[in-house]
Scaffold this motif. Structure first.
Motif, PDB file in Angstrom:
ATOM      1  N   ALA A 148       1.134  -1.104   0.295  1.00 56.66           N
ATOM      2  CA  ALA A 148       0.010  -0.250  -0.171  1.00 56.66           C
ATOM      3  C   ALA A 148       1.221   1.320   0.106  1.00 56.66           C
ATOM      4  O   ALA A 148       1.047   1.822  -0.897  1.00 56.66           O
ATOM      5  CB  ALA A 148      -0.854  -0.221   1.010  1.00 56.66           C
ATOM      6  N   LEU A 165       2.914   1.198  -3.156  1.00 58.00           N
ATOM      7  CA  LEU A 165       1.818   2.465  -4.425  1.00 58.00           C
ATOM      8  C   LEU A 165       1.407   4.007  -4.375  1.00 58.00           C
ATOM      9  O   LEU A 165       1.146   4.252  -4.707  1.00 58.00           O
ATOM     10  CB  LEU A 165      -0.143   1.833  -4.318  1.00 58.00           C
ATOM     11  N   ALA A 172      -4.357  -8.976  -2.323  1.00 54.49           N
ATOM     12  CA  ALA A 172      -4.201  -6.805  -2.735  1.00 54.49           C
ATOM     13  C   ALA A 172      -3.931  -6.894  -4.310  1.00 54.49           C
ATOM     14  O   ALA A 172      -4.563  -6.157  -4.995  1.00 54.49           O
ATOM     15  CB  ALA A 172      -3.484  -6.696  -1.664  1.00 54.49           C
ATOM     16  N   ILE A 173      -2.781  -7.740  -4.508  1.00 50.80           N
ATOM     17  CA  ILE A 173      -2.588  -7.351  -5.984  1.00 50.80           C
ATOM     18  C   ILE A 173      -3.587  -7.759  -6.985  1.00 50.80           C
ATOM     19  O   ILE A 173      -3.520  -7.279  -7.963  1.00 50.80           O
ATOM     20  CB  ILE A 173      -0.893  -7.893  -6.317  1.00 50.80           C
ATOM     21  N   ASN A 216      -6.466  -5.352  -7.002  1.00 52.61           N
ATOM     22  CA  ASN A 216      -6.399  -4.094  -8.133  1.00 52.61           C
ATOM     23  C   ASN A 216      -5.999  -4.135  -9.425  1.00 52.61           C
ATOM     24  O   ASN A 216      -4.860  -4.353 -10.203  1.00 52.61           O
ATOM     25  CB  ASN A 216      -4.374  -3.443  -7.130  1.00 52.61           C
ATOM     26  N   ASP A 266      -4.584  -2.116 -11.363  1.00 50.84           N
ATOM     27  CA  ASP A 266      -3.834  -0.914 -12.142  1.00 50.84           C
ATOM     28  C   ASP A 266      -2.336  -2.195 -11.896  1.00 50.84           C
ATOM     29  O   ASP A 266      -1.699  -1.129 -11.654  1.00 50.84           O
ATOM     30  CB  ASP A 266      -3.744   0.498 -10.928  1.00 50.84           C
ATOM     31  N   ARG A 314       3.297  -1.478 -12.881  1.00 48.79           N
ATOM     32  CA  ARG A 314       2.265  -0.231 -12.195  1.00 48.79           C
ATOM     33  C   ARG A 314       1.085  -0.171 -13.283  1.00 48.79           C
ATOM     34  O   ARG A 314       1.968   0.861 -14.316  1.00 48.79           O
ATOM     35  CB  ARG A 314       2.538   1.191 -11.957  1.00 48.79           C
TER      36      ARG A 314
END
Length: 234
Positions: free
Chosen positions: A163, A166, A205-206, A209, A211, A233
């Motif tokens: 987090a 990012l 979490a990845i 996401n 993005d 990213r």
């Protein structure tokens, strides 16, 4: 490292003799680990977590990724003796900058000598303290975004480190997370090991996401059976 690891199980696993021999062959033929890197690797025994540095061929791989990405600003979670940091710092070049986050003052005393010996002290900034707090301060200070992040600290905090990464990177940045296979234990969703659960949480979490593009690679070698996640990213 950046936060304290649980006392057990070990963060490294027994390596088959054949794996060690292959790593040695590629290190001697392709990597060409110089004396300052050898000294930095051996000085890991003076830190709070001996034998936790990446293998030489893995360090070279990180350096190549930095160069391929054209990264000039690198953030590292977990320093120890600074072995991987030296690979990263050499790869960003004289105009580049590496910020590495380390919890233990005992380890910082070791890395400062290693950075001087490797000729990268002027391009490395070591921040001492809990990595989550150090990263939060970088975010608060609105530092220039990083191009590359290497996460190799306590595994339960992996989601928090991601987090923060990012928040501290921009489009096109590369994020590498080490020690994600855990001798195969990563597939055990019921594991009581907080390190395994930390890896699984960061994978979730990845995945969630949109993005991030990512993959994971298993590796065997002198450090045993483990692997890493490479994310970018969009």
């Amino acid at each position: 490292m950046s936060e304290r690891e649980p006392a057990a199980p070990s963060n490294r696993y027994p390596a088959a003799a054949e794996w060690q021999t292959v790593d040695k062959y590629f290190t001697e033929t392709l990597v060409g680990e110089d004396p300052t890197l050898v000294a930095a690797r051996k000085s890991g025994g003076e830190t709070t977590m001996p034998n936790a540095e990446v293998a030489a061929n893995q360090g070279a791989f990180l350096g190549l990724l930095v160069k391929i990405a054209g990264a000039k600003r690198v953030l590292e979670f977990g320093t120890l003796a600074g072995y991987s940091t030296i690979w990263l710092a050499r790869s960003v070049g004289e105009s580049g900058h590496v910020v590495t986050l380390e919890l233990e003052p005992q380890n910082v005393a070791v890395v400062e000598e290693n950075f001087r010996a490797a000729g990268v002290a002027e391009r490395v900034e070591t921040i001492v303290g809990p990595a989550t707090e150090s990263a939060a301060q970088l975010i608060s200070d609105s530092v220039e975004p990083f191009d590359f992040v290497f996460i190799d600290a306590d595994k339960p905090s992996n989601p928090a480190y991601l987090a923060a990464a990012l928040e501290l990177t921009r489009s096109g940045a590369v994020i590498v997370i080490d020690n994600v296979v855990r001798n195969g234990a990563v597939v055990d969703g019921d594991s009581s090991d907080p390190r395994v659960q930390g890896v699984r949480s960061v994978v979730d979490a990845i995945t969630a996401n949109p993005d991030l593009d990512a993959t994971a690679l298993q590796a065997v070698g002198e450090k045993g059976w483990d692997g890493l996640i490479i994310a970018r990213r969009r």
